[in-house]
Design a protein around this motif. Sequence first.
Motif, PDB file in Angstrom:
ATOM      1  N   PHE A 186       0.823  -1.204   0.000  1.00 44.99           N
ATOM      2  CA  PHE A 186       0.000   0.000   0.000  1.00 44.99           C
ATOM      3  C   PHE A 186       0.860   1.258   0.000  1.00 44.99           C
ATOM      4  CE2 PHE A 186      -2.119  -3.548   1.951  1.00 44.99           C
ATOM      5  CZ  PHE A 186      -3.268  -3.632   1.188  1.00 44.99           C
ATOM      6  N   GLY A 187       2.114   1.097  -0.444  1.00 48.08           N
ATOM      7  CA  GLY A 187       2.998   2.243  -0.528  1.00 48.08           C
ATOM      8  C   GLY A 187       3.264   2.875   0.827  1.00 48.08           C
ATOM      9  N   GLY A 188       3.148   2.069   1.901  1.00 47.21           N
ATOM     10  CA  GLY A 188       3.390   2.585   3.240  1.00 47.21           C
ATOM     11  C   GLY A 188       2.220   3.375   3.810  1.00 47.21           C
ATOM     12  N   THR A 200      -5.340   0.020  -3.166  1.00 43.64           N
ATOM     13  CA  THR A 200      -3.984   0.545  -3.211  1.00 43.64           C
ATOM     14  C   THR A 200      -3.750   1.215  -4.551  1.00 43.64           C
ATOM     15  OG1 THR A 200      -1.655  -0.003  -2.978  1.00 43.64           O
ATOM     16  CG2 THR A 200      -3.009  -1.610  -4.127  1.00 43.64           C
ATOM     17  N   ALA A 201      -2.825   2.127  -4.563  1.00 40.43           N
ATOM     18  CA  ALA A 201      -2.400   2.745  -5.817  1.00 40.43           C
ATOM     19  C   ALA A 201      -0.908   2.977  -5.689  1.00 40.43           C
ATOM     20  CB  ALA A 201      -3.131   4.053  -6.058  1.00 40.43           C
ATOM     21  N   VAL A 202      -0.128   1.935  -5.948  1.00 37.50           N
ATOM     22  CA  VAL A 202       1.314   2.012  -5.720  1.00 37.50           C
ATOM     23  C   VAL A 202       1.996   2.437  -7.007  1.00 37.50           C
ATOM     24  CG1 VAL A 202       3.224   0.871  -4.570  1.00 37.50           C
ATOM     25  CG2 VAL A 202       0.928   0.012  -4.259  1.00 37.50           C
ATOM     26  N   ARG A 203       1.814   3.695  -7.367  1.00 36.25           N
ATOM     27  CA  ARG A 203       2.527   4.177  -8.548  1.00 36.25           C
ATOM     28  C   ARG A 203       4.000   4.296  -8.208  1.00 36.25           C
ATOM     29  NH1 ARG A 203      -1.361   6.071 -12.014  1.00 36.25           N
ATOM     30  NH2 ARG A 203      -3.351   6.428 -11.046  1.00 36.25           N
ATOM     31  N   PRO A 204       4.879   4.101  -9.150  1.00 31.88           N
ATOM     32  CA  PRO A 204       4.596   3.769 -10.538  1.00 31.88           C
ATOM     33  C   PRO A 204       4.546   2.269 -10.798  1.00 31.88           C
ATOM     34  CG  PRO A 204       6.921   4.202 -10.283  1.00 31.88           C
ATOM     35  CD  PRO A 204       6.320   4.309  -8.910  1.00 31.88           C
ATOM     36  N   TYR A 205       4.551   1.469  -9.734  1.00 37.70           N
ATOM     37  CA  TYR A 205       4.623   0.021  -9.955  1.00 37.70           C
ATOM     38  C   TYR A 205       3.373  -0.517 -10.645  1.00 37.70           C
ATOM     39  CZ  TYR A 205       8.034   0.842  -6.307  1.00 37.70           C
ATOM     40  OH  TYR A 205       9.057   1.346  -5.567  1.00 37.70           O
ATOM     41  N   LEU A 206       2.232  -0.102 -10.138  1.00 39.06           N
ATOM     42  CA  LEU A 206       0.980  -0.549 -10.729  1.00 39.06           C
ATOM     43  C   LEU A 206       0.327   0.644 -11.424  1.00 39.06           C
ATOM     44  CD1 LEU A 206      -0.359  -2.691  -7.764  1.00 39.06           C
ATOM     45  CD2 LEU A 206       0.650  -3.518  -9.884  1.00 39.06           C
ATOM     46  N   PRO A 207      -0.092   0.430 -12.659  1.00 39.44           N
ATOM     47  CA  PRO A 207      -0.536   1.572 -13.458  1.00 39.44           C
ATOM     48  C   PRO A 207      -1.876   2.163 -13.015  1.00 39.44           C
ATOM     49  CG  PRO A 207      -0.817  -0.483 -14.678  1.00 39.44           C
ATOM     50  CD  PRO A 207      -0.130  -0.835 -13.403  1.00 39.44           C
ATOM     51  N   TYR A 208      -2.712   1.403 -12.339  1.00 41.36           N
ATOM     52  CA  TYR A 208      -4.036   1.888 -11.962  1.00 41.36           C
ATOM     53  C   TYR A 208      -4.260   1.627 -10.481  1.00 41.36           C
ATOM     54  CZ  TYR A 208      -4.575   1.107 -16.962  1.00 41.36           C
ATOM     55  OH  TYR A 208      -4.392   1.094 -18.300  1.00 41.36           O
ATOM     56  N   PRO A 209      -5.219   2.311  -9.867  1.00 45.17           N
ATOM     57  CA  PRO A 209      -5.631   1.922  -8.524  1.00 45.17           C
ATOM     58  C   PRO A 209      -6.143   0.479  -8.550  1.00 45.17           C
ATOM     59  CG  PRO A 209      -6.667   4.000  -9.175  1.00 45.17           C
ATOM     60  CD  PRO A 209      -5.997   3.452 -10.383  1.00 45.17           C
ATOM     61  N   CYS A 210      -5.832  -0.275  -7.519  1.00 50.38           N
ATOM     62  CA  CYS A 210      -6.200  -1.691  -7.507  1.00 50.38           C
ATOM     63  C   CYS A 210      -7.003  -2.017  -6.253  1.00 50.38           C
ATOM     64  CB  CYS A 210      -4.960  -2.584  -7.506  1.00 50.38           C
ATOM     65  SG  CYS A 210      -3.955  -2.414  -8.964  1.00 50.38           S
ATOM     66  N   ASP A 211      -7.978  -2.902  -6.404  1.00 51.30           N
ATOM     67  CA  ASP A 211      -8.690  -3.485  -5.270  1.00 51.30           C
ATOM     68  C   ASP A 211      -8.125  -4.886  -5.058  1.00 51.30           C
ATOM     69  OD1 ASP A 211     -10.234  -1.252  -5.100  1.00 51.30           O
ATOM     70  OD2 ASP A 211     -11.961  -2.107  -6.127  1.00 51.30           O
ATOM     71  N   LEU A 212      -7.558  -5.118  -3.884  1.00 47.45           N
ATOM     72  CA  LEU A 212      -6.882  -6.393  -3.622  1.00 47.45           C
ATOM     73  C   LEU A 212      -7.773  -7.287  -2.762  1.00 47.45           C
ATOM     74  CD1 LEU A 212      -3.369  -4.969  -2.609  1.00 47.45           C
ATOM     75  CD2 LEU A 212      -4.342  -5.233  -4.892  1.00 47.45           C
ATOM     76  N   LEU A 213      -7.902  -8.551  -3.146  1.00 46.97           N
ATOM     77  CA  LEU A 213      -8.766  -9.468  -2.411  1.00 46.97           C
ATOM     78  C   LEU A 213      -8.136 -10.858  -2.424  1.00 46.97           C
ATOM     79  CD1 LEU A 213     -11.614  -9.590  -1.048  1.00 46.97           C
ATOM     80  CD2 LEU A 213     -12.490 -10.402  -3.231  1.00 46.97           C
ATOM     81  N   VAL A 214      -8.159 -11.535  -1.266  1.00 44.55           N
ATOM     82  CA  VAL A 214      -7.661 -12.915  -1.251  1.00 44.55           C
ATOM     83  C   VAL A 214      -8.807 -13.863  -1.615  1.00 44.55           C
ATOM     84  CG1 VAL A 214      -5.861 -12.511   0.463  1.00 44.55           C
ATOM     85  CG2 VAL A 214      -8.144 -13.181   1.212  1.00 44.55           C
ATOM     86  N   CYS A 215      -8.459 -15.051  -2.097  1.00 46.41           N
ATOM     87  CA  CYS A 215      -9.468 -16.082  -2.338  1.00 46.41           C
ATOM     88  C   CYS A 215      -8.844 -17.445  -2.049  1.00 46.41           C
ATOM     89  CB  CYS A 215      -9.992 -16.020  -3.767  1.00 46.41           C
ATOM     90  SG  CYS A 215      -8.755 -16.356  -5.023  1.00 46.41           S
ATOM     91  N   LEU A 216      -9.710 -18.380  -1.712  1.00 51.14           N
ATOM     92  CA  LEU A 216      -9.263 -19.751  -1.424  1.00 51.14           C
ATOM     93  C   LEU A 216      -9.836 -20.684  -2.475  1.00 51.14           C
ATOM     94  CD1 LEU A 216      -9.833 -20.255   2.414  1.00 51.14           C
ATOM     95  CD2 LEU A 216      -7.667 -20.521   1.195  1.00 51.14           C
TER      96      LEU A 216
END
Length: 464
Positions: A186-188, A200-216
Motif C-alpha cells: 500500500f505504498g506505506g 492501493t495505488a502504488v505508482r509507478p509500480y501498478l498503473p491503476y488503482p487496484c482493489d486487492l482481495l484474497v481467495c481460497l
Amino acid sequence: MCETARAWLAGRPDPAALLPPDALVAAALQLPYITVNRGHEPAIATLDDTVERVACLLLGGRRPPVPLRPVEPPGGCVCQRLPALAVRRVLLSGSSRECSQVLLIDGETKSDLDVMFELAGADVCWPGEAEVPPEPGSTRLWVRRTEQEGFVLLEFEQHAECRHRERRLFSAAVARDLLRAHPALFGGREPGRAGPASTTAVRPYLPYPCDLLVCLPLRRWPSEEYGARRRPADWPPPGLVRALCATPALLVPVGCTPQEEHQWRLSFSRHEYAVYRALTDRQRDCFELKSYYLKTALLWLAERRPPGDWEDVYGSMLAVLTLVAEAAGQRRLSCYFNAEMNVLTGRTEAELTELAESAASLAGRLTSCLAALTASCLQRFTVEQLLERLLPPAPAPPLDVSRELAEGCRAPMVEPDHGADILLLCWLDRAENVEPGDPINFRRRGLCLPGLRDRWLVGEMEEE
Ligand SMILES: [Zn+2]
C-alpha cells in the motif's frame, strides 16, 4: 455552420422517426464512451504477469508461492495454525478480465483493477467429501453451509490435543487482514477499503488503482444442478459445460449479516470468464448494460433464447432489463452457476425496490437513455466539430479529441448515418442550455439524466 444545422433540423421535424432503436443502439455501441475490449487476451496475460511480479516483490518474494503470516488470534489453539499459508498466484479479475471495461470519453477508467491473491496452504473440503490426504504442511479446513445458500463458514479440523468442543473458525475478517499486514503493498500508506477488498495505488509500480482481495480455491464445486440443467438454446455447448463442472470454485471473504465477519462466499469468477468468452458478439453487446445482476440475467437468457433472437441487440437489452426487474420484484435472482444461490441475498428491501423500479424504468425508457448517453458523450465536442463529422454528406474528418482519448480509446467514431440522429439530440440539448459535460448518473433513482432534461426526453420525444 449553425445555419446549416438549423436548416437540416428544420427539414426533419419528427425526432421519433429519426430514432429507430437499432440505429440508436448501433450508434451508442460505436461511441468512444465505451470500449468493448474484444480479443485483447494477450494484453491481459501481460498485465497478469506484471501485476503478479509487482505484488510478489511488494510481499517480499520473487515469484509465487510467497509466504503470508496470519496474525494468531488471542487464545488461539494449535488447530488454528496455518504454517504453509502463501500466495499461490496473483491474477486480475473483474471487468478488465471480462473485457468489459468501460472507458469514459476523457480516457479515465471507470473501474479499478480487481486483483485476486489466490492462497495456498489451506486445504478446503466439503462435508462428506471423499477423504483425500491434504498437501503436506497444509491445514485442513471444512466447509459448513449456512442458511444463506452460497455463504459458508470454514472450520479448522480438530486435533487430538484440542481442549475446545466447537470447531474454531477461519474467519473471513482474518483473511481480509492478511494483505493489510503488508504495508509495502500500500505504498506505506493506510490501505483503503472497498467492500471486502483493500485498495492501493502504488505508482509507478501498478498503473491503476487496484482493489486487492484474497481467495481460497476449493477442490471442486457442487455442480450437479448446473451439469444436469436443461438448456433450450443449446448454450453453452456441452463440452464447455463439462469443462466448467470440472473447474473448482473459489471462496472469497465476503459475508452477509448476521455472520458477516466470519462468512465466505462461493465465487465463480473463473467460470464467468469462460462463459463470457463463449457469448456471441451480439450477446456481448449487452455488456453495455453493466452490473453483476445484468450479467447474471444475460447468462440465463443466453441459455433460453434462440440464437437468432440475439441479432436484435435492442430487444436483447430489453429482455435482460425486464428479467432483472422481475427478479428484483420477486426478491430472487438465481446465481447462474448455482441456481439455489440468490445473488440478491444481503440487499435491503429498499435497495431491492429501487433495483426493481430502476430496471423497469430503464427498460421503459431505453431509447431515451441510450440517446442521452450518446448525446452526453458527443456534447463534449463543439457544434462545429459535430457538424463537420456528422452531417451528411460531409466526409468524415477525424475529430480533434484530447490526447487521452486518442490514446485510451481506439473505437471508431459514430457512423455519419447514425450521427445525424444523434446530432439532433445534442442540438436540442444545447438549445435548452443544460450544463454540458455532466456525467450521466444511472444509479440515481428516477434515472436522472443531466445533460438532457427528463421533460424533453421522456415527455415530448416519446409522445411524438
Ligand atoms: Zn484446537
